[in-house]
Each structure stands twice: as C-alpha cells, then as structure tokens.
Design a protein around this motif. Sequence first.
Motif, PDB file in Angstrom:
ATOM      1  N   ALA A 398     -60.133   3.095  47.184  1.00  0.00           N
ATOM      2  CA  ALA A 398     -58.824   2.743  47.097  1.00  0.00           C
ATOM      3  C   ALA A 398     -58.744   1.183  46.350  1.00  0.00           C
ATOM      4  O   ALA A 398     -57.959   1.259  45.630  1.00  0.00           O
ATOM      5  CB  ALA A 398     -57.926   2.849  48.144  1.00  0.00           C
ATOM      6  N   THR A 399     -59.646   0.423  46.746  1.00  0.00           N
ATOM      7  CA  THR A 399     -59.880  -0.862  46.311  1.00  0.00           C
ATOM      8  C   THR A 399     -60.963  -1.230  45.087  1.00  0.00           C
ATOM      9  O   THR A 399     -61.269  -2.351  44.611  1.00  0.00           O
ATOM     10  CB  THR A 399     -60.030  -1.702  47.231  1.00  0.00           C
ATOM     11  OG1 THR A 399     -61.332  -1.496  47.972  1.00  0.00           O
ATOM     12  CG2 THR A 399     -59.089  -1.726  48.317  1.00  0.00           C
ATOM     13  N   ASP A 400     -61.284   0.054  44.482  1.00  0.00           N
ATOM     14  CA  ASP A 400     -62.313   0.066  43.563  1.00  0.00           C
ATOM     15  C   ASP A 400     -61.972  -0.543  42.257  1.00  0.00           C
ATOM     16  O   ASP A 400     -60.844  -0.358  41.861  1.00  0.00           O
ATOM     17  CB  ASP A 400     -62.793   1.484  43.144  1.00  0.00           C
ATOM     18  CG  ASP A 400     -64.004   1.472  42.338  1.00  0.00           C
ATOM     19  OD1 ASP A 400     -64.494   0.550  41.878  1.00  0.00           O
ATOM     20  OD2 ASP A 400     -64.507   2.552  42.018  1.00  0.00           O
ATOM     21  N   ALA A 401     -62.588  -1.752  41.880  1.00  0.00           N
ATOM     22  CA  ALA A 401     -62.207  -2.292  40.601  1.00  0.00           C
ATOM     23  C   ALA A 401     -62.131  -1.365  39.228  1.00  0.00           C
ATOM     24  O   ALA A 401     -61.648  -1.771  38.433  1.00  0.00           O
ATOM     25  CB  ALA A 401     -63.344  -3.467  40.160  1.00  0.00           C
ATOM     26  N   LEU A 402     -62.873  -0.454  39.500  1.00  0.00           N
ATOM     27  CA  LEU A 402     -63.032   0.881  38.443  1.00  0.00           C
ATOM     28  C   LEU A 402     -61.481   1.454  38.179  1.00  0.00           C
ATOM     29  O   LEU A 402     -61.416   2.008  37.117  1.00  0.00           O
ATOM     30  CB  LEU A 402     -64.084   1.801  38.903  1.00  0.00           C
ATOM     31  CG  LEU A 402     -64.572   2.645  37.580  1.00  0.00           C
ATOM     32  CD1 LEU A 402     -65.126   2.002  36.457  1.00  0.00           C
ATOM     33  CD2 LEU A 402     -65.445   3.631  38.165  1.00  0.00           C
ATOM     34  N   ASN A 403     -60.782   1.164  39.208  1.00  0.00           N
ATOM     35  CA  ASN A 403     -59.500   1.903  39.282  1.00  0.00           C
ATOM     36  C   ASN A 403     -58.458   1.302  38.134  1.00  0.00           C
ATOM     37  O   ASN A 403     -57.563   2.128  37.722  1.00  0.00           O
ATOM     38  CB  ASN A 403     -58.859   1.982  40.463  1.00  0.00           C
ATOM     39  CG  ASN A 403     -59.437   2.657  41.609  1.00  0.00           C
ATOM     40  OD1 ASN A 403     -60.241   3.594  41.372  1.00  0.00           O
ATOM     41  ND2 ASN A 403     -59.122   2.096  42.851  1.00  0.00           N
ATOM     42  N   GLU A 404     -58.872   0.172  37.538  1.00  0.00           N
ATOM     43  CA  GLU A 404     -58.134  -0.514  36.555  1.00  0.00           C
ATOM     44  C   GLU A 404     -58.300   0.330  35.129  1.00  0.00           C
ATOM     45  O   GLU A 404     -57.736   0.191  34.615  1.00  0.00           O
ATOM     46  CB  GLU A 404     -58.594  -2.000  36.444  1.00  0.00           C
ATOM     47  CG  GLU A 404     -57.737  -2.570  35.212  1.00  0.00           C
ATOM     48  CD  GLU A 404     -58.153  -3.946  35.015  1.00  0.00           C
ATOM     49  OE1 GLU A 404     -57.743  -4.618  34.210  1.00  0.00           O
ATOM     50  OE2 GLU A 404     -58.828  -4.492  35.909  1.00  0.00           O
ATOM     51  N   TYR A 405     -59.370   1.153  35.183  1.00  0.00           N
ATOM     52  CA  TYR A 405     -59.866   1.934  34.015  1.00  0.00           C
ATOM     53  C   TYR A 405     -59.969   3.358  34.085  1.00  0.00           C
ATOM     54  O   TYR A 405     -60.270   3.913  33.147  1.00  0.00           O
ATOM     55  CB  TYR A 405     -61.130   1.250  33.426  1.00  0.00           C
ATOM     56  CG  TYR A 405     -61.585  -0.157  33.394  1.00  0.00           C
ATOM     57  CD1 TYR A 405     -60.994  -0.978  32.222  1.00  0.00           C
ATOM     58  CD2 TYR A 405     -62.087  -0.932  34.476  1.00  0.00           C
ATOM     59  CE1 TYR A 405     -61.257  -2.272  32.123  1.00  0.00           C
ATOM     60  CE2 TYR A 405     -62.070  -2.396  34.416  1.00  0.00           C
ATOM     61  CZ  TYR A 405     -61.605  -2.974  33.192  1.00  0.00           C
ATOM     62  OH  TYR A 405     -61.744  -4.322  33.266  1.00  0.00           O
ATOM     63  N   THR A 406     -59.598   3.718  35.186  1.00  0.00           N
ATOM     64  CA  THR A 406     -59.621   5.223  35.399  1.00  0.00           C
ATOM     65  C   THR A 406     -58.197   5.767  36.036  1.00  0.00           C
ATOM     66  O   THR A 406     -57.651   5.034  36.780  1.00  0.00           O
ATOM     67  CB  THR A 406     -60.804   5.721  36.170  1.00  0.00           C
ATOM     68  OG1 THR A 406     -60.840   5.136  37.573  1.00  0.00           O
ATOM     69  CG2 THR A 406     -62.147   5.261  35.667  1.00  0.00           C
ATOM     70  N   GLN A 407     -58.144   6.973  35.922  1.00  0.00           N
ATOM     71  CA  GLN A 407     -56.928   7.601  36.912  1.00  0.00           C
ATOM     72  C   GLN A 407     -57.120   8.897  37.032  1.00  0.00           C
ATOM     73  O   GLN A 407     -57.469   9.619  36.014  1.00  0.00           O
ATOM     74  CB  GLN A 407     -55.699   7.463  36.050  1.00  0.00           C
ATOM     75  CG  GLN A 407     -54.383   7.946  37.014  1.00  0.00           C
ATOM     76  CD  GLN A 407     -53.139   7.557  36.516  1.00  0.00           C
ATOM     77  OE1 GLN A 407     -52.798   7.971  35.243  1.00  0.00           O
ATOM     78  NE2 GLN A 407     -52.253   6.730  36.907  1.00  0.00           N
ATOM     79  N   HIS A 408     -56.716   9.586  38.255  1.00  0.00           N
ATOM     80  CA  HIS A 408     -57.171  10.857  38.449  1.00  0.00           C
ATOM     81  C   HIS A 408     -55.975  11.611  38.351  1.00  0.00           C
ATOM     82  O   HIS A 408     -54.937  11.492  38.886  1.00  0.00           O
ATOM     83  CB  HIS A 408     -57.324  11.001  40.053  1.00  0.00           C
ATOM     84  CG  HIS A 408     -58.933  10.628  40.629  1.00  0.00           C
ATOM     85  ND1 HIS A 408     -59.775  11.324  41.105  1.00  0.00           N
ATOM     86  CD2 HIS A 408     -59.218   9.350  40.484  1.00  0.00           C
ATOM     87  CE1 HIS A 408     -60.903  10.491  41.607  1.00  0.00           C
ATOM     88  NE2 HIS A 408     -60.718   9.208  41.024  1.00  0.00           N
TER      89      HIS A 408
END
Length: 439
Positions: A398-408
Amino acid sequence: MSEKHEEAAAVTEPDQEPAAAPPPASPSPSRRALLTVGGAGLALGAAAAGGGVALSRTGDDTLQPAADTGGAVPFHGAHQAGIATPVQDRLHFAAFDVKTDDREEFVQLLKDWTRAAALMCAGRPVGDGAYGGLPEAPPDDTGEALGLRPSRLTLTLGLGPSLFEKHGKALGIADRRPEALVDLPRFPGDNLDAARSGGDLCVQACADDPQVAVHAIRNLARIGFGKVAVRWSQLGFGKTSSTTPGAQTPRNLFGFKDGTRNIAGTETDRLDRHVWVGDPTWMEGGSYLVARRIRMNIETWDRTSLQEQEDVFGRDKKAGAPVGKAKEHDPPFLKAMKPDAHVRLAHPDSNHGATILRRGYSFTDGTDGLGRLDAGLFFLAYQKDVRTGFVPVQRSLATDALNEYTQHVGSAVFAIPPGVRDGKDWWGRGLFEGTGEGA
C-alpha cells in the motif's frame, strides 16, 4: 499419415508426474452421426498424451506413438501444466461467463474442453480437423495453427468464486466452494474495470508462438458457444518471471529485472509449501491464481531519474543487484533500501514468509486516447492460499513507491483444480464426483 494427424512427442516437465497410459481407443462415431445427434464440432478425439509420448490415429482409428516434432509439454499429470512449467514467451488469457445452469451440459463442456486441450497441447487438430470433413458442416478446428509446432503450449483451467455463487445451486456444487477461494478485498489505489475483472471460468494459454496460444483459446470458445462466453481476455508477451533455475531473469516494461527469487519448477519443497493445495480433497494437487491487470505509466517513468528508479525498486538497473550488493542473486539487505522500496515491501521477510509463484507478462493494448500507451504488466500469481499469499503482500504494498507509476485496473481470482491424470479424467472431475448425475 496426413498432415493434420501428425503430432509431437511430449517433453517431461518438473511439475508433472508421468501419466498413466490411456485406455484402448474405442471406435469413434462418424462425423455425420455426430451431426445427426446434435454433436457438430464436438468430435474431439481421444486424449492426447500418455506416459510422456504423444499419440496419433492410424487408418483403423487406433492410437499409435507419433514421430517427434518437438516442443510439446505433457498435458496429463498430478498438477496442471502452466504453473511450475518453464514459462513460455507468449500468453493468451481468457475469462468466461457461464451461460448454462444445466449440470449435464456443463459437465460435458468440461469433458469436451479437456479432450480438445489435450489434442492441441500435443500439436494435433481438434476433432476431425480443419479440412476433410463434411462440406456442409463447419470444421472442428479453426485451422490457423495448421503446420505450426506445439510451441510448448500449456492450457490451465480455473474456477472463479462467481461459478459457485451464481451457478452453484443449479450445478450441485454450492457447498463445495473451497474456503481459500475468497473474493479479493479492495486494495488502496485500485481502479478496477468491472469489464476486465472476475469470471466464472478462466483458461490460461501459454506458448512460444502467439498464434498457437490464440488458436487454443479460440477453439475452446468455439466449443463452448452457447454454454460459455468470453468475458474478457488479455494477450501478453515478454515473460516477466522465470520458473527455470539458471535462466536469465526477464525485465518488465520499466526495464528492471523482476521476480529474481521466484519459485522454480524444480524446487519441489517450495512448491509443496507455497503452491500446491492439500485440501479439500477435490483440490488436492491444485492451486489458487490471482490475475491482476496493472497499468504502467511508462511516459512518467521514462522522465524519472535513474537514481529514483533504482530507489523505487531497491535494485540496480544494470545487474539487478539489491542495494549495497554486487550480484542479482545476492541476499538483499532490506534495511539498506528506502522504507517504501518495492523489493523491501514485497519480500517474504517483510510479510511473515508469504511467498507466491509468479508468471506475469507484459502487454501493450494501443493507446488510452490521450497519446499514452496502454501498457503494463499482466500479473499472474499462484499460491496455496490467497489469504496467506497475495492478500498480505498486496496490503504491504500500500505504501510502495512504485504506486506512483502503476495502477491496478483489472482483477480476478480462481481455484485451479489438480491435473488431468489420464485419458479417462477431465478438468474439474473431482468437484462433481458424488454430487449428482453426470459425475
């Protein structure tokens, strides 16, 4: 022997037990007789593989070993192929909605699919093939794989929660839904498209030739016409994970090596511990699959500095080595990574040992209408229990820095039954045994 009746000798894979020899073939009804009783298109022939050797029909309709044309994976075994099998280069994944509540009709569909799948995985045409049958009837096989090798085709069937919820009572399986087949919770950042999520059934087709994979899904959809309908599908290329020890770790569309410590097909202890199911009885030897369509904002990523990219993953981009280490497979020192680094948050040591087997693929599906590529990762994860596998890991991310660049943007979960043991067995047989007629 005609071209359409040639096929390959199967190659033994580490996740499959030797199959029992198929029973002697009984004479098949004529194509005209099948049409007379409403069986057009379903003369699927005998099971394709036995004891690791593909079979072919002779003029008197008996099964004999065929010449080796290479590239076939055994269809029969304790586990379905396409899980711990060495990952192929291409994917065609399809989710289906069931359109019938007739138990006998649904069971027959599973039997028909099984026979067709065994033939296609051996490089053989479905039924009477794409030509040479009655001119007045559609061919049994669509024909676009004629002349192509098996290309290590594997077909893997899954059963979704909605099969038990919507059709369970009519099919007599309402009380047989495994406890581990849970509906996935909503995770932070999810932006799921209902049209690309869920499904009563799924079939994962993996092959080294995209046309072979597409041909397999196309023919199963054709056989199921009127009983099932494709809900959504996904093409994939450029495998992003490997189950083969010593193989080079593939890279995702962000350019980073992914799944460095994935479970290998030869690691029987890890497979037994993290992938293969022991109960309920009808699922013994099976697994559970989570499929997620993950959109990657590659235009934003491509404008991000190299240092930030490496910080986001927690790995060196060139060699794939963890932060502070020299080689890709060096044990990672998680505390040397940033707290929100992807590797740190996804690692089993950060998730009470939660471990999954990954078989993901990259995809590109045109543009999003705003000048950006609709591209990303089609994530496939196999595990013994979704509740102790994917769910805790995804919550940790949930706090993954990668989330800024991806979306499920798409999601589904399926129970993967055990393998088809021999020519008399069929996909999902254990689910229906002892629950009514048609078992």
